[in-house]
Motif scaffolding. Structure first.
Motif, PDB file in Angstrom:
ATOM      1  N   PRO A   1       0.790  -1.223   0.000  1.00  0.00           N
ATOM      2  CA  PRO A   1       0.000   0.000   0.000  1.00  0.00           C
ATOM      3  C   PRO A   1       0.831   1.286   0.000  1.00  0.00           C
ATOM      4  CG  PRO A   1       0.149  -0.830   2.215  1.00  0.00           C
ATOM      5  CD  PRO A   1       0.876  -1.819   1.331  1.00  0.00           C
ATOM      6  N   SER A   2       2.151   1.195   0.115  1.00  0.00           N
ATOM      7  CA  SER A   2       2.969   2.398   0.261  1.00  0.00           C
ATOM      8  C   SER A   2       2.835   3.387  -0.906  1.00  0.00           C
ATOM      9  CB  SER A   2       4.429   2.045   0.533  1.00  0.00           C
ATOM     10  OG  SER A   2       4.953   1.227  -0.469  1.00  0.00           O
ATOM     11  N   PRO A   3       2.643   2.957  -2.163  1.00  0.00           N
ATOM     12  CA  PRO A   3       2.429   3.952  -3.215  1.00  0.00           C
ATOM     13  C   PRO A   3       1.154   4.778  -2.996  1.00  0.00           C
ATOM     14  CG  PRO A   3       3.063   1.867  -4.194  1.00  0.00           C
ATOM     15  CD  PRO A   3       2.803   1.613  -2.732  1.00  0.00           C
ATOM     16  N   ASN A   4       0.233   4.231  -2.202  1.00  0.00           N
ATOM     17  CA  ASN A   4      -1.018   4.935  -1.925  1.00  0.00           C
ATOM     18  C   ASN A   4      -0.973   5.735  -0.625  1.00  0.00           C
ATOM     19  OD1 ASN A   4      -2.286   3.919  -4.260  1.00  0.00           O
ATOM     20  ND2 ASN A   4      -2.571   1.975  -3.214  1.00  0.00           N
ATOM     21  N   GLY A   5       0.193   5.794   0.013  1.00  0.00           N
ATOM     22  CA  GLY A   5       0.358   6.660   1.164  1.00  0.00           C
ATOM     23  C   GLY A   5       0.074   6.057   2.518  1.00  0.00           C
ATOM     24  N   TYR A   6       0.145   4.738   2.642  1.00  0.00           N
ATOM     25  CA  TYR A   6      -0.042   4.129   3.959  1.00  0.00           C
ATOM     26  C   TYR A   6       0.684   2.803   4.048  1.00  0.00           C
ATOM     27  CZ  TYR A   6      -3.741   1.170   1.898  1.00  0.00           C
ATOM     28  OH  TYR A   6      -4.448   0.275   1.141  1.00  0.00           O
ATOM     29  N   SER A   7       0.762   2.257   5.268  1.00  0.00           N
ATOM     30  CA  SER A   7       1.376   0.960   5.521  1.00  0.00           C
ATOM     31  C   SER A   7       0.321  -0.001   6.039  1.00  0.00           C
ATOM     32  CB  SER A   7       2.501   1.094   6.550  1.00  0.00           C
ATOM     33  OG  SER A   7       3.534   1.910   6.027  1.00  0.00           O
ATOM     34  N   THR A   8       0.574  -1.298   5.879  1.00  0.00           N
ATOM     35  CA  THR A   8      -0.373  -2.307   6.343  1.00  0.00           C
ATOM     36  C   THR A   8      -0.456  -2.333   7.868  1.00  0.00           C
ATOM     37  OG1 THR A   8       0.060  -3.661   4.401  1.00  0.00           O
ATOM     38  CG2 THR A   8      -0.938  -4.766   6.297  1.00  0.00           C
ATOM     39  N   ALA A   9       0.686  -2.293   8.535  1.00  0.00           N
ATOM     40  CA  ALA A   9       0.712  -2.372   9.993  1.00  0.00           C
ATOM     41  C   ALA A   9       1.913  -1.601  10.526  1.00  0.00           C
ATOM     42  CB  ALA A   9       0.795  -3.834  10.446  1.00  0.00           C
ATOM     43  N   VAL A  10       1.781  -1.163  11.772  1.00  0.00           N
ATOM     44  CA  VAL A  10       2.860  -0.460  12.449  1.00  0.00           C
ATOM     45  C   VAL A  10       2.953  -1.018  13.862  1.00  0.00           C
ATOM     46  CG1 VAL A  10       3.704   1.773  13.256  1.00  0.00           C
ATOM     47  CG2 VAL A  10       2.490   1.629  11.082  1.00  0.00           C
ATOM     48  N   ILE A  11       4.170  -1.342  14.295  1.00  0.00           N
ATOM     49  CA  ILE A  11       4.390  -1.899  15.632  1.00  0.00           C
ATOM     50  C   ILE A  11       5.104  -0.858  16.481  1.00  0.00           C
ATOM     51  CG2 ILE A  11       5.491  -3.732  16.971  1.00  0.00           C
ATOM     52  CD1 ILE A  11       5.412  -5.431  14.356  1.00  0.00           C
ATOM     53  N   ALA A  12       4.558  -0.595  17.665  1.00  0.00           N
ATOM     54  CA  ALA A  12       5.169   0.355  18.600  1.00  0.00           C
ATOM     55  C   ALA A  12       6.243  -0.344  19.422  1.00  0.00           C
ATOM     56  CB  ALA A  12       4.102   0.910  19.537  1.00  0.00           C
TER      57      ALA A  12
END
Length: 160
Positions: free
Chosen positions: A42-53
């Motif tokens: 999804p990065s070309p569309n300006g977001y990531s699938t998941a983010v870990i803190a």
């Protein structure tokens, strides 16, 4: 005190020291972005699938930011509202002492969403976040709290 007890106490202190989580230095704080190869990138569309803190981080929630400027004025143009909303989000981040690379999740609300609005949304997200793209959900809505508002963005922020 016997020698065996001294060794147990010393060993216990070492184990306790190892088991206690410590705060990582500020320069090591980093969200982990995950875009699994088994899913569409999804990065070309300006977001990531998941983010870990990182372990031990605190979470802050920023309320939805619309396109009003500091006087409350609101342009009727969608692109102008989106740009201002991200400027408002940036100001809110600064207000809590955070940076854009600490945003883990965005939720955006778009009035009367259609595909023509995606380019504006993607450009503004990439301008603000660069390569550190947060997870993101776009929610099409018929209207927001005030009728002239066409866009709103809220954020989940991971604090050091």
């Amino acid at each position: 005190m016997s020698r065996a007890i001294k060794h147990l106490l010393i060993g216990g202190l070492i184990i306790m020291t190892i088991a206690v989580p410590t705060a990582s230095p500020a320069n090591e704080f980093k969200l982990t972005i995950v875009n699994p190869q088994a899913l569409y990138d999804p990065s070309p569309n300006g977001y990531s699938t998941a983010v870990i803190a990182p372990l031990g981080a605190r979470i802050a929630y920023i309320s939805g930011q619309g396109g009003q400027d500091s006087t409350g004025a609101l342009s009727p143009d969608f692109a102008v509202q989106v740009k201002q909303a991200y400027a408002n989000l940036h100001a809110a981040l600064e207000g809590i002492g955070a940076r854009p690379d600490q945003v883990a999740k965005l939720t955006v609300f778009v009035v009367d969403h259609d595909m023509s609005k995606l380019e504006v949304l993607t450009r503004n997200v990439k301008d603000m976040f660069g390569e550190a793209l947060p997870a993101q959900t776009l929610v099409p809505v018929p209207k927001l709290a005030i009728d002239p508002i066409l866009f709103e963005v809220e954020a989940t922020v991971i604090l050091e």
